[in-house]
Design a protein around this motif. Structure first.
Motif, short mmCIF file in Angstrom:
data_model
loop_
_atom_site.label_atom_id
_atom_site.label_comp_id
_atom_site.label_asym_id
_atom_site.label_seq_id
_atom_site.Cartn_x
_atom_site.Cartn_y
_atom_site.Cartn_z
N ALA A 155 -102.12 0.41 3.40
CA ALA A 155 -101.78 -0.90 2.84
C ALA A 155 -100.80 -0.80 1.68
N CYS A 156 -100.75 0.34 1.02
CA CYS A 156 -99.95 0.50 -0.21
C CYS A 156 -98.49 0.76 0.14
N ARG A 157 -97.61 0.00 -0.48
CA ARG A 157 -96.19 0.16 -0.20
C ARG A 157 -95.46 0.89 -1.33
N SER A 158 -96.22 1.47 -2.25
CA SER A 158 -95.55 2.14 -3.36
C SER A 158 -94.81 3.38 -2.88
N MET A 159 -93.73 3.67 -3.56
CA MET A 159 -92.89 4.80 -3.18
C MET A 159 -93.27 6.02 -4.00
N GLN A 188 -106.97 9.14 -5.42
CA GLN A 188 -105.99 8.59 -6.34
C GLN A 188 -104.65 8.44 -5.65
N CYS A 189 -104.06 7.27 -5.81
CA CYS A 189 -102.74 7.03 -5.25
C CYS A 189 -101.70 7.46 -6.28
N ARG A 190 -100.84 8.38 -5.91
CA ARG A 190 -99.81 8.87 -6.84
C ARG A 190 -98.68 7.87 -6.98
N GLY A 191 -98.64 6.89 -6.10
CA GLY A 191 -97.57 5.89 -6.17
C GLY A 191 -97.91 4.78 -7.14
N CYS A 192 -99.05 4.13 -6.93
CA CYS A 192 -99.40 2.98 -7.75
C CYS A 192 -100.49 3.30 -8.76
N ASP A 193 -100.96 4.54 -8.76
CA ASP A 193 -101.95 5.01 -9.74
C ASP A 193 -103.34 4.41 -9.56
N SER A 249 -107.21 3.92 4.15
CA SER A 249 -106.98 2.48 4.14
C SER A 249 -106.00 2.09 3.04
N HIS A 250 -106.19 2.70 1.87
CA HIS A 250 -105.27 2.39 0.78
C HIS A 250 -103.85 2.80 1.16
N ALA A 251 -103.72 3.98 1.73
CA ALA A 251 -102.40 4.48 2.12
C ALA A 251 -101.75 3.56 3.15
ZN LIG Z 1 -101.18 2.88 -3.94
#
Ligand SMILES: [Zn+2]
Length: 103
Positions: A94-98, A59-64, A90-92
């Protein structure tokens, strides 16, 4: 509020691995108990019996975003830890969420 960074924060107990997004949020690889019809051999072998397994999910805590296997985002089976790690990473990457502010 303390000035310590998130680096010093203890990880929740169910977090097995943690990846940092480009924007600074965390992607957590988590233990995840669920019921499946896949056999102990794993995909693509199914039986008609449901059983409970200790698998994984991220789970990405930035973009959920929650991630899993294939187009249905299935949870990762116990023998798919490596895949789960790679997908979370891979998600990390590519993901630019803060990171969300911590209160
Ligand atoms: Zn994310």
């Amino acid at each position: 509020m303390s000035t310590s960074t998130t680096w010093a924060t203890a990880w929740p107990e169910d977090v097995l691995a943690r990846y940092l997004t480009v924007g600074g949020a965390h992607v957590d690889l988590l233990r995840h108990k669920f019921r499946t019809r896949y056999t102990p051999q794993g995909r693509p072998f199914v039986s008609d019996q449901w059983r409970e397994v200790d698998g994984f999910i991220w789970q990405c805590r930035g973009c959920d975003t929650r991630g899993g296997v294939g187009v249905f985002d299935d949870q990762y089976l116990p023998n798919e830890r490596k895949q789960a790690n790679e997908d979370a990473n891979s998600h990390a990457a590519a993901c630019r969420s803060m990171a969300r502010p911590v209160h």
